[in-house]
Every structure is written in structure tokens, then in C-alpha cells.
Scaffold this active site. Structure first.
Site, PDB file in Angstrom:
ATOM      1  N   CYS A   1      45.753  40.747  36.627  1.00 22.88           N
ATOM      2  CA  CYS A   1      44.914  41.738  37.396  1.00 22.88           C
ATOM      3  C   CYS A   1      45.018  41.284  38.733  1.00 22.88           C
ATOM      4  O   CYS A   1      44.920  40.239  39.144  1.00 22.88           O
ATOM      5  CB  CYS A   1      43.703  41.943  36.776  1.00 22.88           C
ATOM      6  SG  CYS A   1      42.505  42.950  37.769  1.00 22.88           S
ATOM      7  N   PRO A   2      45.359  42.268  39.802  1.00 31.90           N
ATOM      8  CA  PRO A   2      45.273  43.620  39.558  1.00 31.90           C
ATOM      9  C   PRO A   2      46.802  44.017  39.568  1.00 31.90           C
ATOM     10  O   PRO A   2      47.036  45.252  39.627  1.00 31.90           O
ATOM     11  CB  PRO A   2      44.825  44.351  40.799  1.00 31.90           C
ATOM     12  CG  PRO A   2      45.046  43.268  41.803  1.00 31.90           C
ATOM     13  CD  PRO A   2      45.234  41.838  41.136  1.00 31.90           C
TER      14      PRO A   2
END
Lengths: 83, 136
Positions: free
Chosen positions: A22-23
Site C-alpha cells: 500500500c498504496p
């Protein structure tokens, strides 16, 4: 959609973001969706468990239709229809 | 959204980049104002070199932090800023005073991501007009 329906979907674009945390998957999804037209289907492959919540929320907020998620061994397939 | 980016600490730059990229994925307009320590990080001869950026908190964990990022295939902090600019209306401004402190007099002294050098009046106006403010 149930799991069988999801498995039978023919997607217009598959985004493999399994290698990134993430992201990364969200950014990959955002970039990819720009290449698609309204009504087309996209799947995002992610090994990041946070993405399983992130992409449906993002899709809903941006007006795309979240179709569901299939949990594979070690990763997820997240499906959406582009608005 | 307005981000006042004071820190030049590599972990905070990374965190700021993640937030910025997330906001850009959400199509938010973002103005980043790079202040004091942050301005040094955006200098051409500093930005791309992790060896020139320290970690303000727990400096002894810097190598562990960088190794974890690499293992997790997290992009370097600059790439988050680049991606955010690619995805949405993101502007990056360096505070004029902050630039001068580190020898950055012209916008060309900074990496290409920097849009301009501004004064505090512009920072305050942006803060007044923005609905979300972050100080990092």
C-alpha cells in the site's frame, strides 16, 4: 456478485499489483482506470490485505461499481466496473 | 488540501508522499508548501540520495527503515510525489526563506517537481482557502 459469477467475468484489464505494498495497488488502479471506458471491467490483483478494503471504498467514492473480491492463495482479485 | 511540509526527515517525507499519492488517487487538488528542513530535501543534489537525508526520530533505525521499504517494494519518497503530480492537480512550492537557508535561491536549484518559490503570504492564503490542512 457471488464468487462463481466473479470467476466467470471476462475483464477488460487486469492490473497485477501483487509485488507492491500500500498504496501501490491503489495508485496502479487509479492509473489503469484512466485507460478504460465506461462499463468496462477491471480486476486488481493485490497481496496487500489493506487493499481489499481500500479499492472498494475508492471505487465507490469515484462512482465505479465494486463487484466483489475473490481470495486466492496469498493474494486477492478485486473486481470493479468503470463508471 | 494543503500540506505544510516542514520535515526533511526521510521517514516523514515517505509518509507525506504516501498521503499525497492517496489524495491524488482521490482526485484531490493539493498544494504542498515545503518549509525549512523540507526545502533542503528538495534540492537537486540532495533529493535523490538517501544518504543525505537523516531520520529525525530514532536515527539509529534509518537503515532498517530503508531496508524494509525496499523489501516491501515501496517506491522512494520522490516517486510518490511524482506519481501524485501525474494523477491529479498537485502543486509543490518551496518557501523562499527556507530555500535561501540551504542555498536554493532559484526554482532551478530544486528538483523538477517544484513548481515555484513562494512567500509566506501565499502559504497563509492557501491555508485559509483549503478545507484540509496537514503539517508534517
Amino acid at each position: 456478485m457471488d464468487q462463481e459469477e466473479l470467476k466467470n467475468l471476462k475483464v477488460d484489464k487486469s492490473v497485477d499489483a501483487r509485488a507492491v505494498a500500500c498504496p501501490g495497488p491503489l495508485l496502479a488502479a487509479k492509473k489503469a482506470v484512466r485507460e478504460l471506458e465506461s462499463g468496462q471491467l477491471m480486476e486488481v490483483l493485490s497481496a496487500d490485505s489493506a487493499t481489499k478494503r481500500d479499492i472498494p471504498k475508492w471505487a465507490q467514492k469515484k462512482g465505479h461499481e465494486y463487484l466483489g473480491t475473490i481470495e486466492e492463495s496469498g493474494f486477492f482479485r478485486i473486481y470493479m466496473k468503470v463508471k | 488540501m494543503t500540506i505544510a511540509l516542514f520535515s526533511g526527515s526521510i521517514d516523514k517525507l515517505t509518509g507525506a508522499g504516501v498521503l499525497l499519492a492517496g489524495a491524488a488517487a482521490d482526485d484531490m487538488d493539493v498544494e504542498v508548501y515545503v518549509l525549512i528542513q523540507g526545502a533542503r530535501a528538495f534540492l537537486k543534489d540532495v533529493a535523490g540520495d538517501p544518504a543525505k537525508l537523516e531520520m529525525a526520530e530514532n536515527p539509529h533505525l534509518k537503515e532498517e527503515f530503508l531496508a524494509s521499504l525496499e523489501k516491501l517494494k515501496v517506491m522512494p519518497w520522490i516517486e510518490f510525489f511524482e506519481t501524485a503530480k501525474e494523477l491529479a492537480n498537485v502543486k509543490i512550492y518551496v518557501c523562499g526563506l527556507a530555500g535561501k537557508i540551504w542555498g536554493g535561491e532559484e526554482v532551478s536549484d530544486f528538483i523538477d517537481l517544484v513548481d515555484d518559490i513562494v512567500g509566506i503570504g501565499e502559504v497563509i492564503t492557501s491555508l485559509e482557502e483549503s478545507d484540509i490542512h496537514l503539517f508534517i
